[in-house]
Motif scaffolding. Sequence first.
Motif, short mmCIF file in Angstrom:
data_model
loop_
_atom_site.label_atom_id
_atom_site.label_comp_id
_atom_site.label_asym_id
_atom_site.label_seq_id
_atom_site.Cartn_x
_atom_site.Cartn_y
_atom_site.Cartn_z
N TRP A 104 6.60 -7.70 7.94
CA TRP A 104 6.10 -7.33 9.27
C TRP A 104 4.58 -7.50 9.40
N GLY A 105 3.91 -8.04 8.36
CA GLY A 105 2.51 -8.37 8.48
C GLY A 105 1.53 -7.40 7.87
N GLU A 106 2.01 -6.46 7.10
CA GLU A 106 1.13 -5.51 6.43
C GLU A 106 0.83 -6.02 5.02
N ARG A 107 -0.43 -6.34 4.76
CA ARG A 107 -0.86 -6.76 3.43
C ARG A 107 -1.61 -5.56 2.85
N PHE A 108 -1.21 -5.12 1.66
CA PHE A 108 -1.76 -3.87 1.13
C PHE A 108 -1.75 -3.84 -0.39
N PHE A 109 -2.50 -2.89 -0.92
CA PHE A 109 -2.38 -2.48 -2.32
C PHE A 109 -2.74 -1.00 -2.38
N GLN A 110 -2.39 -0.38 -3.50
CA GLN A 110 -2.61 1.05 -3.65
C GLN A 110 -3.34 1.34 -4.96
N VAL A 111 -4.23 2.34 -4.91
CA VAL A 111 -4.94 2.81 -6.10
C VAL A 111 -4.68 4.30 -6.24
N ILE A 112 -4.97 4.81 -7.44
CA ILE A 112 -4.77 6.23 -7.73
C ILE A 112 -6.09 6.83 -8.18
N ASP A 113 -6.45 7.96 -7.58
CA ASP A 113 -7.68 8.64 -7.98
C ASP A 113 -7.41 9.49 -9.24
N PRO A 114 -8.43 10.11 -9.82
CA PRO A 114 -8.24 10.88 -11.06
C PRO A 114 -7.26 12.05 -10.96
N ASN A 115 -6.97 12.52 -9.75
CA ASN A 115 -6.01 13.61 -9.57
C ASN A 115 -4.64 13.13 -9.14
N GLY A 116 -4.44 11.83 -9.10
CA GLY A 116 -3.14 11.28 -8.71
C GLY A 116 -2.98 11.07 -7.22
N VAL A 117 -4.07 11.20 -6.45
CA VAL A 117 -4.01 10.96 -5.00
C VAL A 117 -3.88 9.46 -4.78
N LEU A 118 -2.91 9.06 -3.98
CA LEU A 118 -2.64 7.65 -3.71
C LEU A 118 -3.43 7.21 -2.48
N LEU A 119 -4.27 6.19 -2.66
CA LEU A 119 -5.06 5.61 -1.58
C LEU A 119 -4.60 4.18 -1.38
N GLN A 120 -4.32 3.84 -0.14
CA GLN A 120 -3.81 2.50 0.19
C GLN A 120 -4.80 1.78 1.09
N LEU A 121 -5.11 0.54 0.74
CA LEU A 121 -5.92 -0.31 1.60
C LEU A 121 -4.98 -1.30 2.25
N VAL A 122 -5.17 -1.50 3.56
CA VAL A 122 -4.26 -2.31 4.36
C VAL A 122 -5.06 -3.30 5.20
N GLN A 123 -4.51 -4.49 5.34
CA GLN A 123 -5.00 -5.44 6.32
C GLN A 123 -3.78 -5.96 7.06
N TRP A 124 -3.86 -5.94 8.36
CA TRP A 124 -2.75 -6.46 9.16
C TRP A 124 -2.95 -7.96 9.34
N VAL A 125 -1.97 -8.71 8.90
CA VAL A 125 -2.02 -10.17 9.00
C VAL A 125 -0.91 -10.63 9.93
N HIS A 126 -1.02 -11.85 10.44
CA HIS A 126 -0.05 -12.32 11.40
C HIS A 126 0.66 -13.55 10.88
N GLY A 127 1.95 -13.63 11.15
CA GLY A 127 2.74 -14.81 10.84
C GLY A 127 3.34 -14.77 9.45
N PRO A 128 4.52 -15.34 9.30
CA PRO A 128 5.21 -15.35 8.00
C PRO A 128 4.59 -16.33 7.00
N GLU A 129 3.60 -17.13 7.44
CA GLU A 129 2.98 -18.10 6.56
C GLU A 129 2.08 -17.47 5.50
N VAL A 130 1.75 -16.20 5.65
CA VAL A 130 0.89 -15.52 4.69
C VAL A 130 1.71 -15.19 3.46
N ALA A 131 1.25 -15.59 2.28
CA ALA A 131 1.97 -15.35 1.05
C ALA A 131 1.12 -14.54 0.10
N ASP A 132 1.77 -13.94 -0.90
CA ASP A 132 1.05 -13.18 -1.93
C ASP A 132 0.28 -14.12 -2.82
#
Length: 132
Positions: A104-132
């Motif tokens: 659906w166009g969400e490009r993301f990754f997740q990191v974990i802080d020292p206490n286990g808090v999950l932080l996600q960075l997201v970029q919204w991309v368009h079109g199915p042509e975007v690949a990993d």
Amino acid sequence: MQITASAISLNVEDVPASAAFVKQYFGFHEQMSADGFVSLARDDVGFNLIFLRTGLASLQPESLRTQRAEGVLVAFVVDDIDAEYARLTAAGVPIATPIQTEPWGERFFQVIDPNGVLLQLVQWVHGPEVAD
């Protein structure tokens, strides 16, 4: 109703560790702090990120005092997800979920802080042509 500010408050065992992590890697700055409490902000985020020490007597309701911030995902939308991934990986930040793109166009990754808090960075991309 008029909302004039917003915040996310997370219970963690080591408040200084989580605060230092988001200050160093995410550019937050401290607005206020007290024993077992820190409120962090960025001018461009729109909310304060607050860390509370687990067990803090002032936390209400009392039934939540011993619960940790588990199962919570704090997400930040960024302009260049690949650059952020490269920056944080090079800095040695623990990556919880490697960068990927959802159909659906969400490009993301997740990191974990020292206490286990999950932080996600997201970029919204368009079109199915975007690949990993």
